[in-house]
Motif scaffolding. Structure first.
Motif, short mmCIF file in Angstrom:
data_model
loop_
_atom_site.label_atom_id
_atom_site.label_comp_id
_atom_site.label_asym_id
_atom_site.label_seq_id
_atom_site.Cartn_x
_atom_site.Cartn_y
_atom_site.Cartn_z
N ALA A 124 -18.57 -11.94 -4.77
CA ALA A 124 -17.54 -12.27 -5.76
C ALA A 124 -16.90 -13.63 -5.49
N LEU A 125 -17.17 -14.18 -4.29
CA LEU A 125 -16.60 -15.47 -3.91
C LEU A 125 -17.65 -16.56 -3.76
N TYR A 126 -18.89 -16.24 -4.15
CA TYR A 126 -19.96 -17.23 -4.06
C TYR A 126 -20.77 -17.20 -5.35
N PRO A 127 -20.90 -18.33 -6.04
CA PRO A 127 -20.31 -19.64 -5.76
C PRO A 127 -18.77 -19.59 -5.83
N GLY A 128 -18.16 -20.64 -5.29
CA GLY A 128 -16.72 -20.71 -5.26
C GLY A 128 -16.14 -21.32 -6.53
N TRP A 129 -14.83 -21.40 -6.54
CA TRP A 129 -14.07 -22.06 -7.60
C TRP A 129 -14.36 -21.46 -8.97
N ARG A 130 -14.19 -20.15 -9.07
CA ARG A 130 -14.34 -19.48 -10.36
C ARG A 130 -13.27 -18.39 -10.48
N GLY A 131 -13.61 -17.20 -10.97
CA GLY A 131 -12.62 -16.15 -11.15
C GLY A 131 -11.70 -16.41 -12.32
N GLN A 132 -10.51 -15.83 -12.29
CA GLN A 132 -9.55 -15.90 -13.38
C GLN A 132 -8.13 -16.04 -12.85
N TYR A 133 -7.31 -16.73 -13.61
CA TYR A 133 -5.88 -16.69 -13.35
C TYR A 133 -5.39 -15.25 -13.52
N ASN A 134 -4.37 -14.86 -12.78
CA ASN A 134 -3.83 -13.51 -12.89
C ASN A 134 -2.91 -13.45 -14.12
N TYR A 135 -3.53 -13.20 -15.27
CA TYR A 135 -2.78 -13.26 -16.53
C TYR A 135 -1.79 -12.11 -16.68
N SER A 136 -1.89 -11.09 -15.86
CA SER A 136 -0.92 -9.99 -15.95
C SER A 136 0.48 -10.45 -15.58
N THR A 137 0.59 -11.64 -14.96
CA THR A 137 1.90 -12.16 -14.58
C THR A 137 2.57 -12.92 -15.72
N ILE A 138 1.84 -13.14 -16.82
CA ILE A 138 2.39 -13.88 -17.95
C ILE A 138 3.02 -12.90 -18.94
N ALA A 139 4.22 -13.17 -19.35
CA ALA A 139 4.91 -12.29 -20.29
C ALA A 139 4.15 -12.21 -21.61
N GLY A 140 4.07 -11.03 -22.17
CA GLY A 140 3.41 -10.84 -23.46
C GLY A 140 1.91 -10.83 -23.39
N SER A 141 1.34 -10.64 -22.19
CA SER A 141 -0.12 -10.70 -22.03
C SER A 141 -0.74 -9.32 -22.16
N GLY A 142 -0.34 -8.57 -23.16
CA GLY A 142 -0.87 -7.22 -23.34
C GLY A 142 -2.34 -7.19 -23.67
N ILE A 143 -2.89 -8.34 -24.13
CA ILE A 143 -4.30 -8.40 -24.48
C ILE A 143 -5.19 -8.38 -23.24
N VAL A 144 -4.62 -8.65 -22.06
CA VAL A 144 -5.41 -8.73 -20.84
C VAL A 144 -6.00 -7.36 -20.50
N ALA A 145 -7.31 -7.35 -20.30
CA ALA A 145 -7.99 -6.10 -19.96
C ALA A 145 -7.55 -5.64 -18.58
N THR A 146 -7.50 -4.34 -18.40
CA THR A 146 -7.04 -3.78 -17.12
C THR A 146 -8.19 -3.49 -16.18
N ALA A 147 -9.42 -3.73 -16.63
CA ALA A 147 -10.58 -3.49 -15.76
C ALA A 147 -10.64 -4.55 -14.67
N ALA A 148 -11.60 -4.39 -13.78
CA ALA A 148 -11.81 -5.37 -12.72
C ALA A 148 -12.03 -6.75 -13.34
N HIS A 149 -11.48 -7.78 -12.72
CA HIS A 149 -11.45 -9.10 -13.34
C HIS A 149 -12.58 -10.02 -12.88
N ASN A 150 -13.23 -9.73 -11.77
CA ASN A 150 -14.15 -10.68 -11.17
C ASN A 150 -15.60 -10.21 -11.21
N VAL A 151 -16.52 -11.21 -11.24
CA VAL A 151 -17.96 -10.93 -11.24
C VAL A 151 -18.52 -11.18 -9.85
#
Length: 681
Positions: A572-599
């Motif tokens: 999940a950490l190779y290659p580097g510099w990918r993933g997602q910002y933790n959008y659950s910390t943004i107000a009003g981000s109800g659209i964010v899926a609750t499943a696992a975020h990383n590949v």
């Protein structure tokens, strides 16, 4: 938050220019009273000049070179199938409608006219004249140099993208005008900038940041102008006497009334480039090559160059970047097109998505990604993304199926909404991330190119190794012992690795004299890769990397879903510099899926036999067999079209110009025409 160049209000533009004309050559001059009013102080004068910056950003830059330059090389391509958007990029400008780039063409000239008028107003001021006579650098001399540098930069864009163009008619009424030789224009621009650069502030002086033109950038621009004038380019053969006494050596065959050529006195121009590119480094001011990374969570100074931009800060490595304003208040809307068009892809919606849509017309040719990077090069993961965003806070694999957003192939990774803090999720194209124009490593490698051509091998190698030591974190990958053409080729390769996605590789290929040879080579490399994928299910590269028809992926949870330096022990950490910002910390981000975020990815650089025990074990762990190289095989005709298909032989002269618009041709009474086989009506 960075300080941005603001628009001048429309009423102010009306004061500056009393009337508007349809032709770019007919911009009228203001009255003397209005001239004095709008340029009575340096701050007022800059308010006038700031319109040039705004018009360049909004109406010039994406309309011409920032659209096709980064998608037309042996490393970069357009992602969609059967599109006409990349006709210039694939070297088929003969199929482009004549007015396709009328907006960019006309606005470059309009910007030139405004900049020239500002310069003329300043030149008439006693305070400016006194400062010049005393040899003093002041706000007035800076503003004059700034205006002249803007003028030269726009003419440079016109030459690169339209070839020989009308020159020197700004702010005057003309009935008949004609084409001017690009070589004469280059000489005139170089001379004009040589006169102003000693009286400009270096970056950091006078409150200047890289969002304004400085002596540092002016020096580099002189070097670029000389380097391009001395390099190979496609010139016209249908206008007798156009190039005066300039003599040429040519490559390949003459066709479409053009030929690939280099002036015989190129070394004289390389010497000018040598002097002024070195001056840009000497006069770096607050600009410098970033060589260290003090972030507690990362150690990649190369990525830090772009993180400044993602942070909405001016990057210390840039000599010039086009400023943007996040969100765009009424009357000050800026179009953050660069990260939208060339950023890490997102399938999010146009507004209120996590992150919002990123189209990304810039994709990386897989043979470059797999074959050119050496192991340990920190630029690879920071430059190229194999995953994008769903727009609902989750990471997803990119697909080699032609398309856009999360289809279309692997993408550039330097500008990523996920790396903002926090990301701007209200609307696409409004992130506020600046557009890059020129950075110090580019200057250093241009200087290395020049020195390799002048026979100064030791100096060229030293410059290249400074860049490589940042890329690898040590000197174990330094080059040595190269001279002549082999050294020049090594410099071009380093430029490709360092500047991928920044709109330089296309011009390096042209300038080198090897455009068509390099185009045929990448076409052949792609064919060899596809042949192996079809026959064996994988293809091996000389550096040990392997691309396979299938990889294995699984969605997983990470404590921090936004990843940094690579960890080869964690898929999940190779290659580097990918993933997602933790959008659950943004107000009003109800659209964010609750499943696992990383590949998590297995088999990206090594072959896993789909019928073997490793594949079976991965599937038992929840991994999914995922199409990868097989999508290239199944869509290869699209890749063949998108990768420089206008070049069919190593002897072809590359045709990379846009047509001069019809209104300009008509108004010239037949003195201006399009060459190179481009349309004239």
């Amino acid at each position: 938050m960075k300080k941005l160049i603001n628009y001048i209000a429309i009423f102010m533009l009306c004061i500056i220019f009393a009337q508007c004309k349809k032709s770019y050559l007919d911009v009228s001059s203001p009255s003397n009273v209005d001239d004095k009013f709008v340029t009575s102080t340096p701050s007022q004068t800059f308010e006038v000049l700031s319109w040039c910056y705004a018009n360049y950003r909004q109406n010039c830059i994406m309309g011409t070179y920032r659209w096709n330059d980064p998608i037309g090389s042996d490393a970069e391509m357009y992602p969609e199938a059967n599109s006409s958007n990349n006709l210039n990029a694939i070297l088929r400008p003969d199929l482009i409608p004549i007015d396709a780039q009328a907006g960019g063409f006309n606005n470059l000239y309009t910007t030139i006219a405004y900049a020239a008028k500002v310069a003329s107003l300043i030149a008439a001021k006693p305070a400016y004249q006194a400062d010049i006579k005393a040899g003093t650098t002041s706000d007035w001399t800076q503003l004059y140099g700034e205006a002249m540098t803007m003028r030269a930069m726009c003419y440079f864009d016109l030459i690169k993208h339209f070839g020989d163009v009308p020159y020197g008619y700004e702010n005057s009424y003309v009935v008949n005008y004609s084409l001017n030789s690009r070589f004469d224009i280059y000489d005139t621009l170089i001379s004009s900038l040589k006169a102003v650069e000693p009286f400009m502030y270096v970056l950091g002086q006078g409150g200047l940041t890289a969002e304004r033109l400085s002596r540092t950038y002016c020096d580099a621009l002189i070097g670029e102008l000389a380097l391009f004038s001395g390099g190979y380019q496609t010139i016209r053969t249908d206008i007798s006497g156009l190039y005066g006494n300039v003599k040429f050596i040519t490559k390949g065959t003459q066709a479409n009334n053009c030929v690939y050529a280099q002036r015989t006195d190129s070394l004289n121009y390389f010497k000018i480039a040598d002097q002024y590119l070195q001056l840009a480094i000497t006069n770096e001011g607050s600009c410098h090559l970033i060589t260290s990374d003090n972030r507690s969570y990362a150690n990649n100074p190369y990525q830090l160059v772009f993180q400044y931009m993602n942070n909405l800060q001016v990057s210390p490595e840039y000599l010039f970047e086009v400023g943007n304003l996040q969100g765009g208040p009424s009357g000050q809307t800026t179009n953050s097109e660069y990260p939208y068009a060339f950023g890490r892809p997102s399938a999010g919606g146009s507004s209120n998505a996590y992150p919002t849509k990123t189209f990304d017309c810039l994709r990386i040719i897989p043979t470059f990604y797999y074959g050119d990077y050496e192991n340990g090069d920190k630029r690879r993961d920071a430059s190229v993304a194999v995953t994008g965003s769903t727009g609902k806070g989750n990471e997803t694999m990119l697909s080699f199926v032609p398309g856009n957003k999360t289809t279309g192939g692997i993408a550039i990774n330097k500008w990523d909404d996920n790396r903002m803090n926090p990301p701007y999720t209200a609307a696409q194209r409004n992130s506020g991330i600046d557009w890059p124009i020129l950075r110090m490593s580019d200057v250093m490698l241009m200087l290395a190119e020049v020195k390799s051509k002048l026979g100064e091998s030791a100096d060229a190698i030293s410059l290249v190794n400074q860049i490589r030591e940042r890329a690898f974190g040590n000197a174990t990958h330094d080059i040595s012992g190269l001279t002549g053409p082999a050294l020049t080729a090594a410099v071009y390769e380093e430029r490709k690795l360092e500047l991928i996605g920044e709109g330089t590789r296309r011009w390096d290929m042209i300038r080198s004299g090897n455009f068509s040879t390099d185009a045929i080579a990448v076409q052949q490399d792609m064919q060899a890769m596809v042949n192996d994928l079809h026959a064996k299910g994988y293809h091996s590269f000389a550096n040990g990397n392997v691309i396979s028809n299938y990889i294995y992926t699984k969605m997983v949870n990470l404590t921090n879903p936004l990843t940094y330096d690579a960890d080869t022990t964690n898929p999940a950490l190779y290659p580097g510099w990918r993933g997602q910002y933790n959008y659950s910390t943004i107000a009003g981000s109800g659209i964010v899926a609750t499943a696992a975020h990383n590949v998590a990815i297995e088999g990206l650089f090594s072959y896993i036999d789909p019928n073997g025990p490793v594949a079976a074990s991965l599937i038992s762990q929840g991994y999914v067999k995922t199409k990868w190289g097989i999508d290239i095989v199944n869509n290869f005709t699209s890749y063949q079209y998108n990768i420089l298909s206008g070049i069919t032989s190593a002897t072809d002269a590359p045709r990379y110009y846009w047509p001069i618009p019809s209104a300009t041709l008509i108004s010239s009474n037949g003195k201006v025409t399009n060459g190179y086989g481009l349309p004239n009506q």
